[in-house]
Design an enzyme around this catalytic site. Structure first.
Site, PDB file in Angstrom:
ATOM      1  N   LYS A   1     -21.631 -25.662  33.009  1.00 18.46           N
ATOM      2  CA  LYS A   1     -21.443 -27.101  33.284  1.00 18.46           C
ATOM      3  C   LYS A   1     -22.045 -27.446  34.628  1.00 18.46           C
ATOM      4  O   LYS A   1     -22.156 -26.599  35.532  1.00 18.46           O
ATOM      5  CB  LYS A   1     -19.967 -27.493  33.255  1.00 18.46           C
ATOM      6  CG  LYS A   1     -19.037 -26.777  34.252  1.00 18.46           C
ATOM      7  CD  LYS A   1     -18.943 -27.393  35.626  1.00 18.46           C
ATOM      8  CE  LYS A   1     -18.121 -26.528  36.575  1.00 18.46           C
ATOM      9  NZ  LYS A   1     -18.159 -26.922  37.974  1.00 18.46           N
TER      10      LYS A   1
ATOM     11  N   PRO B   1     -25.065 -18.128  35.939  1.00 16.30           N
ATOM     12  CA  PRO B   1     -24.926 -17.424  37.210  1.00 16.30           C
ATOM     13  C   PRO B   1     -23.467 -17.088  37.528  1.00 16.30           C
ATOM     14  O   PRO B   1     -22.583 -17.919  37.315  1.00 16.30           O
ATOM     15  CB  PRO B   1     -25.490 -18.400  38.242  1.00 16.30           C
ATOM     16  CG  PRO B   1     -26.040 -19.566  37.504  1.00 16.30           C
ATOM     17  CD  PRO B   1     -25.786 -19.398  36.050  1.00 16.30           C
ATOM     18  N   VAL B   2     -23.234 -15.868  38.005  1.00 17.77           N
ATOM     19  CA  VAL B   2     -21.874 -15.411  38.319  1.00 17.77           C
ATOM     20  C   VAL B   2     -21.439 -16.018  39.662  1.00 17.77           C
ATOM     21  O   VAL B   2     -22.206 -15.995  40.622  1.00 17.77           O
ATOM     22  CB  VAL B   2     -21.842 -13.861  38.381  1.00 17.77           C
ATOM     23  CG1 VAL B   2     -20.470 -13.360  38.819  1.00 17.77           C
ATOM     24  CG2 VAL B   2     -22.215 -13.271  37.017  1.00 17.77           C
ATOM     25  N   ALA B   3     -20.209 -16.558  39.695  1.00 16.30           N
ATOM     26  CA  ALA B   3     -19.662 -17.212  40.910  1.00 16.30           C
ATOM     27  C   ALA B   3     -20.641 -18.238  41.467  1.00 16.30           C
ATOM     28  O   ALA B   3     -20.853 -18.345  42.670  1.00 16.30           O
ATOM     29  CB  ALA B   3     -19.291 -16.177  41.973  1.00 16.30           C
ATOM     30  N   GLY B   4     -21.252 -19.012  40.562  1.00 13.78           N
ATOM     31  CA  GLY B   4     -22.300 -19.951  40.964  1.00 13.78           C
ATOM     32  C   GLY B   4     -21.895 -21.405  40.931  1.00 13.78           C
ATOM     33  O   GLY B   4     -22.716 -22.283  41.167  1.00 13.78           O
TER      34      GLY B   4
ATOM     35  N   GLY C   1     -19.023 -20.181  34.804  1.00 15.59           N
ATOM     36  CA  GLY C   1     -19.361 -19.000  33.999  1.00 15.59           C
ATOM     37  C   GLY C   1     -18.131 -18.280  33.462  1.00 15.59           C
ATOM     38  O   GLY C   1     -18.056 -17.962  32.266  1.00 15.59           O
TER      39      GLY C   1
ATOM     40  N   SER D   1     -15.156 -19.498  33.085  1.00 18.19           N
ATOM     41  CA  SER D   1     -14.456 -20.406  32.174  1.00 18.19           C
ATOM     42  C   SER D   1     -15.159 -20.440  30.816  1.00 18.19           C
ATOM     43  O   SER D   1     -14.499 -20.524  29.773  1.00 18.19           O
ATOM     44  CB  SER D   1     -14.429 -21.818  32.753  1.00 18.19           C
ATOM     45  OG  SER D   1     -13.796 -21.798  34.008  1.00 18.19           O
ATOM     46  N   ALA D   2     -16.491 -20.378  30.832  1.00 14.99           N
ATOM     47  CA  ALA D   2     -17.248 -20.348  29.581  1.00 14.99           C
ATOM     48  C   ALA D   2     -16.878 -19.090  28.787  1.00 14.99           C
ATOM     49  O   ALA D   2     -16.703 -19.148  27.560  1.00 14.99           O
ATOM     50  CB  ALA D   2     -18.749 -20.364  29.868  1.00 14.99           C
TER      51      ALA D   2
ATOM     52  N   ASP E   1     -11.544 -25.474  34.271  1.00 13.11           N
ATOM     53  CA  ASP E   1     -12.786 -25.829  33.577  1.00 13.11           C
ATOM     54  C   ASP E   1     -12.840 -25.316  32.130  1.00 13.11           C
ATOM     55  O   ASP E   1     -13.800 -25.618  31.412  1.00 13.11           O
ATOM     56  CB  ASP E   1     -14.001 -25.243  34.324  1.00 13.11           C
ATOM     57  CG  ASP E   1     -14.202 -25.894  35.689  1.00 13.11           C
ATOM     58  OD1 ASP E   1     -13.784 -27.044  35.880  1.00 13.11           O
ATOM     59  OD2 ASP E   1     -14.798 -25.226  36.563  1.00 13.11           O
TER      60      ASP E   1
HETATM   61  O1  C5P Z   1      -8.551 -23.482  37.793  1.00 15.42           O
HETATM   62  P1  C5P Z   1      -9.441 -22.477  38.432  1.00 15.42           P
HETATM   63  O2  C5P Z   1      -8.949 -21.070  38.243  1.00 15.42           O
HETATM   64  O3  C5P Z   1     -10.878 -22.623  38.071  1.00 15.42           O
HETATM   65  O4  C5P Z   1      -9.372 -22.768  39.983  1.00 15.42           O
HETATM   66  C1  C5P Z   1      -9.817 -21.846  40.957  1.00 15.42           C
HETATM   67  C2  C5P Z   1      -9.362 -22.310  42.320  1.00 15.42           C
HETATM   68  O5  C5P Z   1     -10.064 -23.518  42.682  1.00 15.42           O
HETATM   69  C3  C5P Z   1      -7.909 -22.682  42.425  1.00 15.42           C
HETATM   70  O6  C5P Z   1      -7.120 -21.554  42.731  1.00 15.42           O
HETATM   71  C4  C5P Z   1      -7.904 -23.682  43.574  1.00 15.42           C
HETATM   72  O7  C5P Z   1      -7.980 -23.020  44.821  1.00 15.42           O
HETATM   73  C5  C5P Z   1      -9.212 -24.400  43.382  1.00 15.42           C
HETATM   74  N1  C5P Z   1      -9.053 -25.651  42.586  1.00 15.42           N
HETATM   75  C6  C5P Z   1      -8.412 -26.739  43.177  1.00 15.42           C
HETATM   76  N2  C5P Z   1      -8.271 -27.897  42.452  1.00 15.42           N
HETATM   77  C7  C5P Z   1      -8.762 -27.998  41.199  1.00 15.42           C
HETATM   78  C8  C5P Z   1      -9.431 -26.915  40.599  1.00 15.42           C
HETATM   79  C9  C5P Z   1      -9.562 -25.744  41.329  1.00 15.42           C
HETATM   80  O8  C5P Z   1      -7.961 -26.671  44.313  1.00 15.42           O
HETATM   81  N3  C5P Z   1      -8.612 -29.136  40.544  1.00 15.42           N
END
Ligand code: C5P
Length: 298
Positions: free
Chosen positions: A10, A95-98, A102, A104-105, A137
């Protein structure tokens, strides 16, 4: 028996970050678009749960229970009352951690693949509910297309969007940690009031017109500033794309991938060549959007 699913990356056309909530997440007002960079996931029956990761950046993907695909298999198995005895093979194209969702996909693809493999007949709403528990995501990676996200980014409404957009992605060396980028934004905002996080009406109108030239200047990402503070070299990447006539240039989500919108396919091809020769990124990929969410391919 095995099932193969591919799930898209995305890009956030708009990422408005509101206040930090008591659960640590931030309220978002975002517009997602799924683009044609894919991870492909195969699940097959096995004696026990196991994951193998192949492709670019595979070494950086965890293979323990912090892997989102593993978590997805466990969560779905629990929901349908069975053992998560599958081997998951992930082929990375995202890409990883990009900043392109990734992980989430991979989770979304695993949910769709295991639903098919186990013939669990679970409905879309239940799948969405599990997706939400896995990451902000993941629901969008199931849905695909172009959508407005609110809440943590997991409450989705399909957006009216016309046409196909041509994207170029500049992939950086090494990833950025999403929590670290949100924390940097919190630091930046400690002294500054948090602006209202609203749906961007102008951008929605541009999307309905289907004209890339209207959309380009409206791309916005509140995480760009903290990402640039953590990785100042990305400024040069963004400049290289603008110099090569990108009509929009933005950090993807929490970065460090940079996204460039091109006027059309020939412009996108020229942009790839210019960025590849700029020495400001590790590699360059071309893609289009919107595309469908996680789907069975075999
Ligand atoms: O939901 P996800 O695991 O992708 O989120 C990773 C990190 O990104 C969360 O632990 C948080 O620190 C941050 N995040 C946030 N607010 C969001 C989505 C993610 O603070 N709406």
């Amino acid at each position: 028996m095995s099932v193969t699913v591919r799930a898209p990356a995305k890009v956030n056309l708009h990422l408005g970050v509101g206040r930090r909530r008591s659960d640590g997440f931030h309220d978002l007002s975002t517009v997602f678009q799924a683009v044609s960079l894919y991870d492909e996931i195969t699940v097959e029956d096995a004696d026990e749960l196991d994951v193998v990761v192949e492709g670019d950046g595979a070494d950086e993907v965890p293979t323990d229970t912090s892997n989102l695909a593993i978590r997805a298999a466990i969560a779905l198995a629990r929901q349908v009352g069975r053992e998560p005895a599958v081997r998951i093979t992930i082929r990375k194209g995202i890409p990883v951690a990009g900043g392109m969702a990734g992980g989430s996909a991979d989770a979304a693809a695993t949910l769709v693949a295991c639903t098919a493999l186990w013939e669990s007949g679970i409905d879309t709403d239940a799948l969405h509910a599990i997706a939400t528990t896995l990451g902000s995501d993941v629901p969008f990676c199931l849905l695909g297309g172009t959508a407005i996200g609110t809440g943590r980014g997991d409450q989705l409404t399909r957006a009216l969007a016309r046409g196909t957009y041509q994207w170029v992605f500049a992939i950086a060396d090494g990833g950025l940690s999403t929590p670290a980028v949100y924390a940097e934004l919190d630091r930046i905002r400690e002294e500054t009031p948090v602006p209202e996080s609203a749906t961007p009406h102008e951008l929605m109108t541009a999307l309905r017109s289907g004209e890339a030239r209207r959309l380009g200047p409206l791309l916005h990402n509140d995480l760009q500033r903290p990402a640039l503070r953590l990785r100042p070299a990305l400024r040069r990447t963004l400049e290289a794309g603008r110099d090569a006539h990108a009509i929009g240039a933005i950090v993807c989500g929490s970065g460090p991938t940079c996204a460039f919108l091109a006027q059309d396919e020939p412009e996108a091809v020229a942009l790839v060549a210019a960025l590849a020769g700029s020495g400001t990124c590790r590699s360059v990929r071309r893609a289009h959007g919107p595309v469908a969410g996680a789907r069975v391919v075999a």
